[in-house]
Scaffold this motif. Structure first.
Motif, PDB file in Angstrom:
ATOM      1  N   PRO A   1       0.865  -1.191   0.064  1.00 43.44           N
ATOM      2  CA  PRO A   1       0.097  -0.150   0.061  1.00 43.44           C
ATOM      3  C   PRO A   1       0.897   1.254   0.152  1.00 43.44           C
ATOM      4  CG  PRO A   1       0.040  -1.118   2.212  1.00 43.44           C
ATOM      5  CD  PRO A   1       0.560  -1.957   1.399  1.00 43.44           C
ATOM      6  N   TYR A   2       2.305   1.251   0.307  1.00 45.36           N
ATOM      7  CA  TYR A   2       3.006   2.417   0.165  1.00 45.36           C
ATOM      8  C   TYR A   2       3.745   2.641  -1.035  1.00 45.36           C
ATOM      9  CZ  TYR A   2       2.194   1.623   5.425  1.00 45.36           C
ATOM     10  OH  TYR A   2       1.608   1.600   6.394  1.00 45.36           O
ATOM     11  N   ASP A   3       3.446   1.860  -1.998  1.00 40.62           N
ATOM     12  CA  ASP A   3       4.313   1.905  -3.218  1.00 40.62           C
ATOM     13  C   ASP A   3       3.433   2.783  -4.284  1.00 40.62           C
ATOM     14  OD1 ASP A   3       6.373   1.623  -4.883  1.00 40.62           O
ATOM     15  OD2 ASP A   3       5.910  -0.510  -5.477  1.00 40.62           O
ATOM     16  N   THR A   4       3.125   3.943  -3.824  1.00 39.42           N
ATOM     17  CA  THR A   4       2.404   4.715  -4.582  1.00 39.42           C
ATOM     18  C   THR A   4       3.220   5.555  -5.562  1.00 39.42           C
ATOM     19  OG1 THR A   4       2.505   6.461  -2.864  1.00 39.42           O
ATOM     20  CG2 THR A   4       0.165   5.155  -3.257  1.00 39.42           C
ATOM     21  N   ASP A   5       4.479   5.454  -5.530  1.00 41.05           N
ATOM     22  CA  ASP A   5       5.290   6.142  -6.758  1.00 41.05           C
ATOM     23  C   ASP A   5       5.309   5.029  -7.889  1.00 41.05           C
ATOM     24  OD1 ASP A   5       6.380   8.696  -6.468  1.00 41.05           O
ATOM     25  OD2 ASP A   5       7.079   8.032  -4.359  1.00 41.05           O
ATOM     26  N   VAL A   6       4.793   3.951  -7.847  1.00 41.59           N
ATOM     27  CA  VAL A   6       4.406   3.373  -8.887  1.00 41.59           C
ATOM     28  C   VAL A   6       3.798   4.190 -10.140  1.00 41.59           C
ATOM     29  CG1 VAL A   6       2.960   1.603 -10.201  1.00 41.59           C
ATOM     30  CG2 VAL A   6       4.148   1.128  -7.938  1.00 41.59           C
TER      31      VAL A   6
ATOM     32  N   GLY B   1      10.167  10.722  -7.716  1.00 45.76           N
ATOM     33  CA  GLY B   1       9.024  10.099  -6.828  1.00 45.76           C
ATOM     34  C   GLY B   1       8.970  11.096  -5.629  1.00 45.76           C
ATOM     35  N   ILE B   2       7.830  11.001  -4.953  1.00 48.97           N
ATOM     36  CA  ILE B   2       7.540  11.663  -3.678  1.00 48.97           C
ATOM     37  C   ILE B   2       7.806  10.936  -2.564  1.00 48.97           C
ATOM     38  CG2 ILE B   2       6.149  13.601  -4.941  1.00 48.97           C
ATOM     39  CD1 ILE B   2       3.657  12.111  -3.786  1.00 48.97           C
ATOM     40  N   ASP B   3       7.771   9.681  -2.497  1.00 45.02           N
ATOM     41  CA  ASP B   3       7.924   8.935  -1.147  1.00 45.02           C
ATOM     42  C   ASP B   3       8.487   7.492  -1.500  1.00 45.02           C
ATOM     43  OD1 ASP B   3       7.924   8.282   1.471  1.00 45.02           O
ATOM     44  OD2 ASP B   3       5.935   7.888   1.541  1.00 45.02           O
ATOM     45  N   ASN B   4       9.734   7.721  -2.234  1.00 44.57           N
ATOM     46  CA  ASN B   4      10.277   6.210  -2.358  1.00 44.57           C
ATOM     47  C   ASN B   4      10.790   5.728  -1.279  1.00 44.57           C
ATOM     48  OD1 ASN B   4      10.333   5.968  -5.148  1.00 44.57           O
ATOM     49  ND2 ASN B   4      11.762   7.721  -5.724  1.00 44.57           N
ATOM     50  N   ALA B   5      11.314   6.619  -0.177  1.00 52.39           N
ATOM     51  CA  ALA B   5      11.917   5.923   0.863  1.00 52.39           C
ATOM     52  C   ALA B   5      10.721   5.229   1.791  1.00 52.39           C
ATOM     53  CB  ALA B   5      12.426   7.095   1.739  1.00 52.39           C
TER      54      ALA B   5
ATOM     55  N   LEU C   1      17.732   2.671  -5.247  1.00 56.41           N
ATOM     56  CA  LEU C   1      18.486   1.945  -6.611  1.00 56.41           C
ATOM     57  C   LEU C   1      19.416   1.245  -5.829  1.00 56.41           C
ATOM     58  CD1 LEU C   1      19.163   5.369  -8.566  1.00 56.41           C
ATOM     59  CD2 LEU C   1      17.389   3.493  -8.996  1.00 56.41           C
ATOM     60  N   PRO C   2      19.592  -0.232  -6.393  1.00 56.75           N
ATOM     61  CA  PRO C   2      20.360  -1.022  -5.999  1.00 56.75           C
ATOM     62  C   PRO C   2      21.913  -0.710  -6.373  1.00 56.75           C
ATOM     63  CG  PRO C   2      19.466  -2.083  -8.124  1.00 56.75           C
ATOM     64  CD  PRO C   2      18.772  -0.642  -7.620  1.00 56.75           C
ATOM     65  N   ASP C   3      22.805  -0.985  -5.272  1.00 62.12           N
ATOM     66  CA  ASP C   3      24.422  -1.037  -5.433  1.00 62.12           C
ATOM     67  C   ASP C   3      24.912  -1.504  -6.663  1.00 62.12           C
ATOM     68  OD1 ASP C   3      24.455   0.928  -3.415  1.00 62.12           O
ATOM     69  OD2 ASP C   3      25.025  -0.611  -2.048  1.00 62.12           O
ATOM     70  N   TYR C   4      25.634  -1.151  -7.275  1.00 60.98           N
ATOM     71  CA  TYR C   4      26.400  -2.041  -8.374  1.00 60.98           C
ATOM     72  C   TYR C   4      26.933  -3.374  -7.980  1.00 60.98           C
ATOM     73  CZ  TYR C   4      29.591  -3.297 -12.128  1.00 60.98           C
ATOM     74  OH  TYR C   4      30.408  -4.254 -12.841  1.00 60.98           O
ATOM     75  N   ASN C   5      26.656  -4.260  -8.933  1.00 59.42           N
ATOM     76  CA  ASN C   5      27.573  -5.593  -8.549  1.00 59.42           C
ATOM     77  C   ASN C   5      28.057  -6.286 -10.067  1.00 59.42           C
ATOM     78  OD1 ASN C   5      25.943  -7.974  -9.604  1.00 59.42           O
ATOM     79  ND2 ASN C   5      24.613  -7.123  -7.854  1.00 59.42           N
ATOM     80  N   PRO C   6      29.278  -6.972  -9.918  1.00 61.21           N
ATOM     81  CA  PRO C   6      29.677  -7.185 -11.263  1.00 61.21           C
ATOM     82  C   PRO C   6      28.697  -8.089 -12.266  1.00 61.21           C
ATOM     83  CG  PRO C   6      31.370  -7.497  -9.714  1.00 61.21           C
ATOM     84  CD  PRO C   6      30.000  -7.060  -9.085  1.00 61.21           C
ATOM     85  N   LYS C   7      27.853  -8.586 -11.422  1.00 64.87           N
ATOM     86  CA  LYS C   7      26.818  -9.522 -12.393  1.00 64.87           C
ATOM     87  C   LYS C   7      25.854  -8.750 -13.343  1.00 64.87           C
ATOM     88  CE  LYS C   7      26.860 -13.390  -9.074  1.00 64.87           C
ATOM     89  NZ  LYS C   7      26.219 -13.904  -8.016  1.00 64.87           N
ATOM     90  N   GLN C   8      25.811  -7.357 -13.057  1.00 64.37           N
ATOM     91  CA  GLN C   8      24.791  -6.443 -13.626  1.00 64.37           C
ATOM     92  C   GLN C   8      25.457  -6.206 -15.076  1.00 64.37           C
ATOM     93  OE1 GLN C   8      24.466  -3.116 -11.194  1.00 64.37           O
ATOM     94  NE2 GLN C   8      23.259  -4.046  -9.628  1.00 64.37           N
TER      95      GLN C   8
END
Ligand SMILES: [Zn+2]
Length: 236
Positions: free
Chosen positions: A115-120, A154-158, A164-171
């Motif tokens: 219910p909090y994911d309104t920045d969809v 976005g107004i409430d991503n937190a 945004l996910p940290d970088y990793n070498p699999k990306q």
């Protein structure tokens, strides 16, 4: 998520025959639930919920996010975007959400569980602003831009625990969505500010191609990614 542009979907209907019956069915399908029309500062939103148990607080947050974010996205990226948008919350739809033409479809089940994911709303309304049409560029690029925009506008991503996910070498940049979104943030902060806005305009004008990256940043896409992989820290 991004659906085929509505004009393409319509041509599929034409090919399938009995256009009017199907068009009417689609219309009825969209207005089956209770429809509210909200207007504000030249923008309108028709809100249809097919879920009688949709939490009114969630509904209001979706509406508020539209009126807070969408006009900013229109002014920033594409002033020719429609000012009339339709939201449909559907119990039969099982993915998260998707945009098609000026309509955004939300999963009632997803919104109940998140219910909090309104920045969809921010991600999906960016797809309306993008309006690239058919075969303007790769899907990962369209989705990466939409998540980069969700991060920036976005107004409430937190509040929805979205980051945004940290970088990793699999990306890879083709991973799309937030992984690509973080790469685009890195380009904006570490390479050249304004690149993503220009990229969006190139896609809309159907002038995007592989050379666009070098034209806008001085480096090819793979060179940019190699630099990103070597030092993914985002400058503040
Ligand atoms: Zn999307």
């Amino acid at each position: 998520m991004m659906r085929l542009p509505i004009i393409y979907a319509f041509s599929l209907l034409l090919m399938a025959g009995s256009v009017s019956a199907k068009a009417v069915h689609l219309y009825n399908d969209d207005t089956n639930g209770k429809a509210d029309t909200i207007k504000k500062n030249g923008y309108s939103l028709i809100f249809v919920s097919k879920d009688p148990n949709l939490d009114p607080v969630v509904k209001q947050k979706l509406i508020d996010t539209y009126f807070k974010v969408y006009p900013t996205l229109v002014k920033t990226f594409n002033k020719k975007s429609t000012k009339d948008v339709l939201f449909v919350v559907d119990t039969a739809y099982k993915a998260v959400a998707e945009a098609s033409g000026n309509r955004i479809l939300f999963s009632a089940g997803y919104m109940k569980a998140h219910p909090y994911d309104t920045d969809v709303v921010t991600h999906e309304t960016m797809h309306i602003v993008q309006g690239y049409g058919y075969s303007a560029g790769p899907v990962w690029l369209t989705e990466g831009i939409a998540d980069y925009v969700r991060y920036q506008y976005g107004i409430d991503n937190a509040g929805s625990k979205w980051s945004l996910p940290d970088y990793n070498p699999k990306q890879n940049y083709t991973n799309s969505y937030r992984i690509t979104g973080r790469f685009f943030l890195w380009i904006e902060k570490n390479v050249k500010a304004g690149t993503i806005k220009k990229m969006d305009a190139e896609l809309r004008a159907h002038t995007y191609n592989d050379a666009t990256w070098k034209e806008l940043t001085g480096k090819t896409l793979d060179e940019l990614w190699a630099d990103y992989a070597a030092n993914p820290l985002i400058k503040t």
